[in-house]
Design a protein around this motif. Structure first.
Motif, short mmCIF file in Angstrom:
data_model
loop_
_atom_site.label_atom_id
_atom_site.label_comp_id
_atom_site.label_asym_id
_atom_site.label_seq_id
_atom_site.Cartn_x
_atom_site.Cartn_y
_atom_site.Cartn_z
N MET A 72 2.03 1.51 -3.62
CA MET A 72 0.99 2.11 -4.39
C MET A 72 0.94 3.43 -4.28
O MET A 72 0.58 4.34 -5.35
CB MET A 72 -0.24 1.38 -4.19
CG MET A 72 -1.41 1.64 -4.83
SD MET A 72 -3.00 1.34 -3.89
CE MET A 72 -2.64 -0.54 -3.42
N ALA A 129 -6.70 10.57 -3.49
CA ALA A 129 -7.74 11.17 -3.89
C ALA A 129 -7.52 12.77 -3.49
O ALA A 129 -7.85 13.32 -4.51
CB ALA A 129 -8.88 10.71 -2.87
N ARG A 180 0.73 -1.32 -0.02
CA ARG A 180 0.06 -0.03 -0.04
C ARG A 180 0.90 1.32 -0.12
O ARG A 180 0.49 2.24 -0.73
CB ARG A 180 -0.91 0.09 1.17
CG ARG A 180 -2.06 -1.22 1.22
CD ARG A 180 -3.22 -1.21 2.09
NE ARG A 180 -3.97 -2.38 2.15
CZ ARG A 180 -5.17 -2.33 1.17
NH1 ARG A 180 -5.17 -1.27 0.74
NH2 ARG A 180 -5.72 -3.35 1.02
N GLU A 219 -4.03 4.99 1.88
CA GLU A 219 -3.46 5.40 0.56
C GLU A 219 -4.54 5.99 -0.54
O GLU A 219 -4.16 6.78 -1.35
CB GLU A 219 -2.64 4.21 0.05
CG GLU A 219 -3.64 3.27 -0.49
CD GLU A 219 -3.92 2.35 0.72
OE1 GLU A 219 -3.87 2.94 1.92
OE2 GLU A 219 -4.58 1.26 0.75
N THR A 220 -5.75 5.56 -0.18
CA THR A 220 -6.89 5.98 -0.86
C THR A 220 -7.16 7.56 -0.51
O THR A 220 -7.21 8.26 -1.66
CB THR A 220 -8.16 5.27 -0.51
OG1 THR A 220 -7.70 3.99 -0.53
CG2 THR A 220 -9.13 5.80 -1.71
N ALA A 258 -5.23 13.74 -6.41
CA ALA A 258 -6.13 13.81 -7.56
C ALA A 258 -6.83 15.18 -7.59
O ALA A 258 -6.87 16.11 -8.61
CB ALA A 258 -6.82 12.69 -7.80
N GLU A 262 3.61 5.56 -6.11
CA GLU A 262 3.52 5.49 -7.58
C GLU A 262 2.56 6.40 -8.00
O GLU A 262 2.79 7.04 -8.85
CB GLU A 262 3.27 4.15 -8.13
CG GLU A 262 3.15 3.82 -9.37
CD GLU A 262 2.50 2.54 -9.83
OE1 GLU A 262 3.45 1.60 -10.00
OE2 GLU A 262 1.41 2.17 -10.20
N LYS A 263 1.33 6.24 -7.17
CA LYS A 263 0.02 6.98 -7.85
C LYS A 263 0.35 8.35 -7.62
O LYS A 263 0.06 9.37 -8.43
CB LYS A 263 -0.97 6.63 -7.32
CG LYS A 263 -1.41 5.21 -7.41
CD LYS A 263 -1.50 4.93 -8.82
CE LYS A 263 -1.68 3.36 -9.07
NZ LYS A 263 -1.10 3.18 -10.47
N GLN A 309 7.85 6.35 -16.34
CA GLN A 309 6.51 5.51 -17.03
C GLN A 309 5.51 6.96 -17.50
O GLN A 309 4.71 6.68 -18.43
CB GLN A 309 5.97 4.65 -16.20
CG GLN A 309 4.92 3.93 -16.75
CD GLN A 309 3.45 4.35 -16.73
OE1 GLN A 309 3.05 5.22 -15.95
NE2 GLN A 309 2.63 3.90 -17.74
N SER A 310 5.49 7.92 -16.58
CA SER A 310 4.22 8.87 -16.73
C SER A 310 4.67 10.23 -17.49
O SER A 310 3.96 10.82 -17.68
CB SER A 310 3.85 9.22 -15.27
OG SER A 310 4.74 10.04 -14.72
N GLU A 328 2.71 9.97 -10.20
CA GLU A 328 1.84 10.32 -11.40
C GLU A 328 0.92 11.35 -11.41
O GLU A 328 0.83 12.19 -12.34
CB GLU A 328 1.08 9.10 -11.87
CG GLU A 328 1.67 7.62 -12.17
CD GLU A 328 0.56 6.43 -12.27
OE1 GLU A 328 -0.20 6.70 -13.23
OE2 GLU A 328 0.58 5.66 -11.61
N LEU A 329 0.54 11.67 -10.36
CA LEU A 329 -0.48 12.61 -10.20
C LEU A 329 0.19 14.20 -9.82
O LEU A 329 -0.61 15.24 -9.85
CB LEU A 329 -1.42 12.55 -9.11
CG LEU A 329 -2.59 11.43 -9.37
CD1 LEU A 329 -3.16 11.00 -8.11
CD2 LEU A 329 -3.46 11.92 -10.47
N LEU A 354 -11.78 6.01 4.21
CA LEU A 354 -10.89 5.83 3.18
C LEU A 354 -9.44 5.15 3.74
O LEU A 354 -9.16 5.60 4.83
CB LEU A 354 -10.43 7.18 2.42
CG LEU A 354 -11.57 7.90 1.54
CD1 LEU A 354 -11.20 9.02 0.75
CD2 LEU A 354 -12.40 6.88 0.71
N ARG A 355 -9.07 4.41 3.32
CA ARG A 355 -7.55 3.86 3.96
C ARG A 355 -6.65 5.17 3.51
O ARG A 355 -7.08 6.05 2.45
CB ARG A 355 -7.35 2.77 2.66
CG ARG A 355 -8.10 1.36 3.16
CD ARG A 355 -7.49 0.34 2.30
NE ARG A 355 -8.10 -1.11 2.39
CZ ARG A 355 -7.72 -1.86 3.34
NH1 ARG A 355 -6.63 -1.67 4.35
NH2 ARG A 355 -8.49 -2.82 3.69
#
Lengths: 239, 239
Positions: free
Chosen positions: B98, B232, B95, B227-228, B235, B101-102, B141-142, B105-106, B224-225
């Protein structure tokens, strides 16, 4: 947080005036209560039926195959203010699982596995069942009382042909506009948010989506993985 | 997309007027080019230095330990419009990976591993190095040309004591206001976004954050967890 369990039978109990009654839980949820969490007689838990009903319950007796609970008053969660359908060209493996978990937490109403020209993964029936179990687990964990409506593989044309009235179409699009200001403009309308595969929709597909009236928006300035775009858009429109 | 490689030496090449010269790549990136992707002489790739510089390059010679490329014009990506620092009480294992990574990207600028009363995971030096490698992979990658500034474990008090002027403080908070309208109100200010551990900040910690001027906001209506919540909010404020 109190441990939560998905008990579809709650609806029957609710409709037959069986509140404040006893309920026998069997199957995987009984196993989870007894063998995984090792809960005991007298412990308080929460039950939900996946359609908005939820209640407190107290463990009464635990036997090898079932668990009996005393059920409290059954309440109903309000439906979401904004209905969000997310149609996504699914990624593979763990990334699909992560996608389902996160968009469930974020309150997406329906999730459609989208078939596109460049899609690489079309979850089969077995895979869909596994992903559905992931979304149930996320409902249990996040306090969500209405299940994610997880729909089998659908083609882009079918999706666009069946667009309900009064639904705003949103396209996750690296070439789209900045997302700022969009939320206010969509108000409380239902949304259909479309996310393409790695490599994007084909030019023909993109035209069809835009011709159907889609608003193309981007989140950030980098190229997002499928699951990142899906989670980001879910977060963006979460109400 | 053209394969991208993280080459910090690009800055030297740029500063010594060595553009359109040859560059020798060694180490893990050479390994990635030759053994993982099995690229060949004549293939086009993209290089970035992690500080915004990037360029096209053509593979010239590939030997056992190094790869020589011809470098094209070095350009500079603009800095982000809105600087976002995300301070998170880290989750464990996959987690955490993740999350890194996310948010890379954001477009999150800086990520701080936050130590709180109820934190369970404080990434050690080795773990931080692994997570930093994850963020570099996400940059490759992004298409992101500026690395994520990944900061070691910091206490909440240190974080709040060193809050830069002109920075808006945002608290991810299930009891906070709906996020709608917040983006417009923060404009182009730099943001420090704080996300607590599973179980939340202690009441004392929450008070300290709110006393420091934080705007408490929630995304969606469920729990929310970690990481969520972090993804979020990233984003939500991505520019």
């Amino acid at each position: 947080m109190t441990e939560r369990f998905y008990i579809p039978e709650l609806v029957t109990l609710s409709e037959t005036g069986g509140e404040h009654a006893e309920l026998t839980i069997t199957g995987p949820e009984a196993h989870h209560i007894r063998n995984v969490l090792r809960l005991q007689t007298g412990d308080a838990i929460e039950l939900f039926d996946g359609h908005g009903r939820f209640c407190s319950a107290i463990l009464r007796t635990l036997s090898r195959k079932s668990v009996v609970v005393s059920v409290g008053t059954i309440d109903l969660s309000p439906p979401p203010n904004r209905k969000i359908t997310l149609a996504v060209a699914f990624p593979k493996g763990d990334r699909a699982k992560m996608l389902v978990e996160k968009v469930t937490e974020l309150g997406v109403t329906s999730l459609v596995a989208l078939k596109t020209e460049r899609s690489v993964a079309h979850p089969d029936r077995k895979k869909c069942e596994k992903l559905f179990q992931t979304s149930i687990a996320a409902c249990k964990q996040s306090g969500r009382n209405r299940l994610l409506d997880f729909q089998p593989v659908q083609s882009l044309d079918d999706l666009l042909a069946n667009l309900p009235d009064e639904t705003r179409l949103i396209l996750g699009d690296p070439a789209g506009e900045s997302s700022e200001g969009i939320v206010a403009s969509v108000g409380q309308h239902s949304l259909l948010v479309v996310v393409g595969p790695e490599g994007g929709f084909s030019p023909a597909e993109r035209s069809r989506i835009l011709d159907a009236g889609a608003i193309p928006i981007r989140i950030g300035t980098h190229i997002l993985r499928i699951e990142t775009a899906a989670i980001a858009l879910a977060a963006f429109f979460a109400d």
